[in-house]
Design an enzyme around this catalytic site. Structure first.
Site, PDB file in Angstrom:
ATOM      1  N   GLY A 366       2.425   1.659   0.825  1.00 56.18           N
ATOM      2  CA  GLY A 366       1.045   1.723   1.277  1.00 56.18           C
ATOM      3  C   GLY A 366       0.666   0.446   1.990  1.00 56.18           C
ATOM      4  N   GLY A 371      -2.416  -6.668   3.195  1.00 51.92           N
ATOM      5  CA  GLY A 371      -0.972  -6.685   3.245  1.00 51.92           C
ATOM      6  C   GLY A 371      -0.397  -5.341   2.880  1.00 51.92           C
ATOM      7  N   VAL A 373       2.307  -2.806   0.445  1.00 56.28           N
ATOM      8  CA  VAL A 373       2.872  -2.560  -0.875  1.00 56.28           C
ATOM      9  C   VAL A 373       4.221  -1.879  -0.702  1.00 56.28           C
ATOM     10  CG1 VAL A 373       2.470  -1.568  -3.141  1.00 56.28           C
ATOM     11  CG2 VAL A 373       0.542  -2.170  -1.688  1.00 56.28           C
ATOM     12  N   ASP A 486     -15.829  -3.193  -9.933  1.00 59.18           N
ATOM     13  CA  ASP A 486     -15.317  -2.190  -8.977  1.00 59.18           C
ATOM     14  C   ASP A 486     -14.681  -1.017  -9.715  1.00 59.18           C
ATOM     15  OD1 ASP A 486     -14.987  -1.106  -6.509  1.00 59.18           O
ATOM     16  OD2 ASP A 486     -13.172  -2.226  -6.025  1.00 59.18           O
TER      17      ASP A 486
END
Ligand SMILES: *[C@@H]1O[C@H](CO)[C@@H](O)[C@H](O)[C@H]1NC(C)=O
Ligand SMILES: *[C@@H]1O[C@H](CO)[C@@H](O)[C@H](O)[C@H]1NC(C)=O
Ligand SMILES: *[C@@H]1O[C@H](CO)[C@@H](O)[C@H](O)[C@H]1NC(C)=O
Ligand SMILES: *[C@@H]1O[C@H](CO)[C@@H](O)[C@H](O)[C@H]1NC(C)=O
Ligand SMILES: *[C@@H]1O[C@H](CO)[C@@H](O)[C@H](O)[C@H]1NC(C)=O
Ligand SMILES: *[C@@H]1O[C@H](CO)[C@@H](O)[C@H](O)[C@H]1NC(C)=O
Ligand SMILES: *[C@@H]1O[C@H](CO)[C@@H](O)[C@H](O)[C@H]1NC(C)=O
Ligand SMILES: *[C@@H]1O[C@H](CO)[C@@H](O)[C@H](O)[C@H]1NC(C)=O
Ligand SMILES: *[C@@H]1O[C@H](CO)[C@@H](O)[C@H](O)[C@H]1NC(C)=O
Ligand SMILES: *[C@@H]1O[C@H](CO)[C@@H](O)[C@H](O)[C@H]1NC(C)=O
Ligand SMILES: *[C@@H]1O[C@H](CO)[C@@H](O)[C@H](O)[C@H]1NC(C)=O
Length: 700
Positions: A366, A371, A373, A486
């Site tokens: 992903g 950045g 993954v 969040d």
């Protein structure tokens, strides 16, 4: 400034690490070993119980005398039960392929064995046949699928690619397209087989006289080689070396990603009894993840290349590294981090490079605002699979706060929080290492579309129980109060047992001022989790966490996001049902009757109570935990959603460090970075009015 620039760089690395923590968790986390795992189901014989629990029995099929009778027994019935068709399926679908659009897409391997007894009355012609089938659903055989259609298709649908099935037929009647009346064939969306093998030359007669001969059939599918082999032998004998049918086949071109395994059979103008006596199913488990499977291919390729290539890569990397001026002193960083109690350990860059096959794009799981993954395989550690988050952007501000924040996050320990395994820094590249989490995040299961198996009620309840206990821990049980900031379905990861793991605690502020983060998240969905007072005060509190958790509860019970069709808030929709005295009508319709009404009502009322517009009226996490565990009664919820009243203390605070939106004046990366660094951590108990997120430095 007395600090050396080195320390600054060092700390900026830390801050970047923390930002990385916040990459969208589309797929990551938790413990899964890299070795291929299989799902196995064994039916040595069949009982009526299997019919209730494990199998879907369709049309003229039944279970009798320990066997599946795919078409009915006519032993005592005259005239013979002709023109019948039936089907039996294993009740759960299997995931059979991944990454359809990619040239290297992964296809699951499976081995199926079953034994058959197909017998015909003395001196009669048998008819028609039995097939093992991989089908898109467990539906009844279509009308008109008796006779030569084997319960698979009919005159209208035969050959249509929307049939989405692959079958291995054992056919005892010669149709115009068949070689003979005793053959095995591979059927792709059609009963006119793609290839067939006559069995008479192999001394196999499918439909034997009387009780006849039992045969065992082995169907081995090699997903990597895209090859299917079918073997047959008299039951009790060992598997022969030679296949009766053997051809290349990419099932992902035919069957659905999630497909059902089963049997289909028919009788025509002639009759035979089509029985299955036993059945073993072994299917390779693909990661239940939106974008998985990749790394296996990649690793296979990497392993084949061998140590020489790896060594060459390392040499190249080393020479490159020598030419660069190190941005950070790794040793200083390492020492600093080691001084933190319980710090995740440092990984060698080479280890992670190897694990991700040099960060090949094929290993990419992903991409987020900060950045990428990657999937990684730690070969030196029993082939543990990890998710590696790679970040290469640099920043030079706000490091102290990040160090402080890391200290706190690192000390949090709870079985429903996602743990960090480690980190690495090399050549300006920053890496965070997590365990790979095979079951992805909650939103993928709730809103993943029809191809996903339904998340059962018990699992949903268990997930909410886990999140509630993690939240209580953050708010009250840890020695400093931590506000998550969040909470949403995509931040709730699911481990291999489908237990909830809350991710990204304490980091929301870092993202809230970053515009790019909004492009990563569904803005409407995210908005649905933000408490109304936050939009005005720009401050996150325990109460705003509870509000977000309420949105999660409603999303989980109702099976839709907090903002759904036409941006209608889910909470208003549920509140209407509550007012009209039919709150259970809000439960996810996909669950059908598969949920417990008292539990659903309790959760929905709790979800509404948490969604109270006034922060002070929302339940505290302790009450939430008690209500979910049913040790306290469900909350009283007024019939109409109360109006939002701005808390008096909310507006007069000048806390600019936790702005929800980034203004034009603070749009430079350095600015938002610096502004966004402190964490809402306070010692002991305090009410929302004092939670101004001054940062932990101010407490000392
Ligand atoms: C991974 O999970 C399995 C069981 O689910 C456990 O036996 C194993 O120890 C775990 N491995 C790691 C590295 O946590
Ligand atoms: C059949 O279902 C029962 C109950 O769910 C389960 O215990 C058993 O393992 C299942 N059998 C197979 C072969 O899947
Ligand atoms: C079975 O089907 C065939 C062809 O569809 C038909 O000719 C025959 O009459 C049917 N027999 C019975 C008993 O329904
Ligand atoms: C499936 O069958 C193949 C041989 O056809 C064998 O090599 C493989 O080990 C089997 N896999 C399992 C999981 O039984
Ligand atoms: C074949 O099955 C479809 C439904 O699957 C049905 O609509 C159609 O009428 C059937 N055709 C015949 C010839 O029975
Ligand atoms: C195949 O089936 C689909 C859906 O049932 C139908 O829309 C389509 O017209 C069919 N195609 C043919 C060639 O019959
Ligand atoms: C069998 O399938 C292959 C690949 O889909 C195709 O090229 C071939 O024409 C098919 N043969 C028959 C007899 O249908
Ligand atoms: C054919 O199969 C039958 C039944 O298994 C067996 O008795 C017979 O010896 C076989 N004949 C040959 C030539 O293999
Ligand atoms: C075939 O299997 C059935 C059920 O397992 C058994 O009762 C029967 O004796 C078997 N027949 C032969 C010829 O082995
Ligand atoms: C598969 O078929 C090929 C040629 O068609 C043959 O050489 C090979 O031996 C067969 N494999 C098995 C296991 O029967
Ligand atoms: C099916 O699995 C059982 C249990 O693993 C095993 O005993 C049996 O031999 C298997 N059957 C076949 C035909 O491989």
């Amino acid at each position: 400034m007395t600090k050396s620039p080195n320390i600054h760089h060092y700390l900026s690395f830390l801050s970047l690490l923390l930002l990385l923590l916040h990459l969208p968790k589309a797929r990551s986390e938790t413990n899964a070993t890299s070795s291929v795992s299989y799902e196995t189901h064994v039916f040595p014989y069949f009982t009526g119980d299997d019919g209730n629990t494990n199998l879907s029995i369709r049309a003229d099929a039944s279970i009798s005398k320990g066997a599946l009778q795919i078409t009915p027994d006519s032993f005592n019935v005259r005239p013979y039960l002709v023109n019948k068709s039936g089907r039996v399926f294993f009740k759960d679908p299997f995931k059979l392929w991944e990454d359809r659009d990619h040239p290297l897409r992964y296809v699951a391997s499976f081995n199926i064995t079953f034994s058959i007894n197909i017998n015909r009355p003395d001196n009669k012609t048998p008819g028609e046949g039995l097939a093992f089938v991989i089908a898109p659903d467990t539906a009844n055989p279509p009308p008109g699928s008796d006779g030569g259609y084997l319960g698979l298709t009919n005159a209208t649908t035969d050959g249509n690619s929307s049939n989405s099935f692959v079958a291995v037929e054992l056919d005892t009647v010669k149709e115009s397209y068949d070689p003979d009346d005793n053959h095995v064939g591979l059927n792709l969306n059609s009963v006119a087989s793609n290839i067939t093998t006559p069995l008479t030359p192999l001394n196999i007669t499918i439909a034997t006289l009387g009780n006849g001969i039992n045969y065992t059939v082995w169907i081995d599918y090699d997903g990597a080689a895209r090859h299917i082999s079918v073997y047959m032998a008299v039951r009790g004998r060992s598997k022969p070396n030679l296949a009766v049918l053997n051809t290349s086949l990419d099932i992902s071109n035919y069957v659905r990603q999630w497909s059902y395994f089963g049997f289909s059979a028919s009788t025509g103008i002639t009759y035979q009894l089509n029985c299955v006596l036993d059945w073993n199913i072994t299917v390779e488990k693909l990661p239940d993840d939106r974008n998985p499977g990749w790394w296996k291919w990649y690793l296979a390729g990497g392993l084949v290349l061998g140590a020489l290539v790896v060594a060459m890569l390392l040499l190249v990397a080393r020479s490159k590294r020598r030419k660069r001026v190190g941005v950070l002193d790794r040793r200083v960083l390492s020492d600093k981090l080691k001084s933190l109690p319980g710090m995740p350990r440092e990984f060698k860059f080479e280890t992670l490079k190897k694990a991700t096959n040099k960060f090949d794009t094929k290993m990419k799981l992903g991409e987020g605002g900060f950045g990428e993954v990657y999937m990684g395989l730690l070969r030196a550690e029993n082939d543990v699979t990890v998710a590696v988050k790679k970040f290469s952007r640099a920043s030079s501000k706000g490091q102290d706060d990040f160090l402080a924040e890391l200290t706190i996050i690192n000390c949090l320990r709870h079985k429903h929080l996602v743990p960090l395994r480690g980190w690495c820094h090399k050549n300006g590249v920053l890496l965070l290492v997590y365990e790979y989490m095979p079951n992805g995040s909650l939103d993928q299961h709730l809103f993943g579309g029809p191809s996903r198996p339904l998340l059962s009620w018990d699992r949903r309840y268990n997930i909410l129980t886990g999140v509630a206990s993690a939240l209580h821990y953050l708010h009250y049980e840890y020695n400093q109060m931590v506000v998550h900031r969040d909470i949403k379905c995509s931040n709730i990861m699911l481990d291999s047992a489908f237990d909830a793991r809350l991710g990204d605690f304490g980091l929301a502020r870092a993202l809230n001022t970053d515009k790019t983060s909004y492009t990563d998240i569904d803005v409407a969905g995210t908005r649905g989790y933000i408490a109304p007072e936050c939009l005005l005060t720009h401050k996150f509190t325990r109460e705003s966490d509870v509000y977000a958790f309420g949105a999660v509860i409603l999303a989980v019970v109702c099976g839709c996001g907090p903002i759904f069709a036409n941006f209608q808030p889910l909470v208003d929709w549920v509140w209407r049902f509550h007012r009209e005295g039919r709150i259970l009508d809000a439960v996810d319709p996909l669950l059908g009757t598969g949920y417990k009404p008292e539990e659903a009502e309790r959760l929905l009322l709790l979800g509404l109570a948490c969604s109270h517009p006034s922060p002070g009226e929302r339940p505290k996490t302790q009450a939430i935990v008690q209500i979910i565990s049913n040790s306290a009664p469900p909350p009283e919820v007024p019939p109409f959603k109360p109006a939002f009243v701005l808390p008096a203390e909310a507006i007069d605070e000048g806390d600019t460090s936790s702005r929800l939106t980034s203004s034009a004046g603070t749009s430079s990366a350095g600015e938002w970075f610096r502004q966004s660094l402190s964490l809402d951590v306070q010692e002991g108990e305090s009410d929302s009015s004092s939670l101004q997120g001054e940062g932990i430095r101010n407490q000392r």
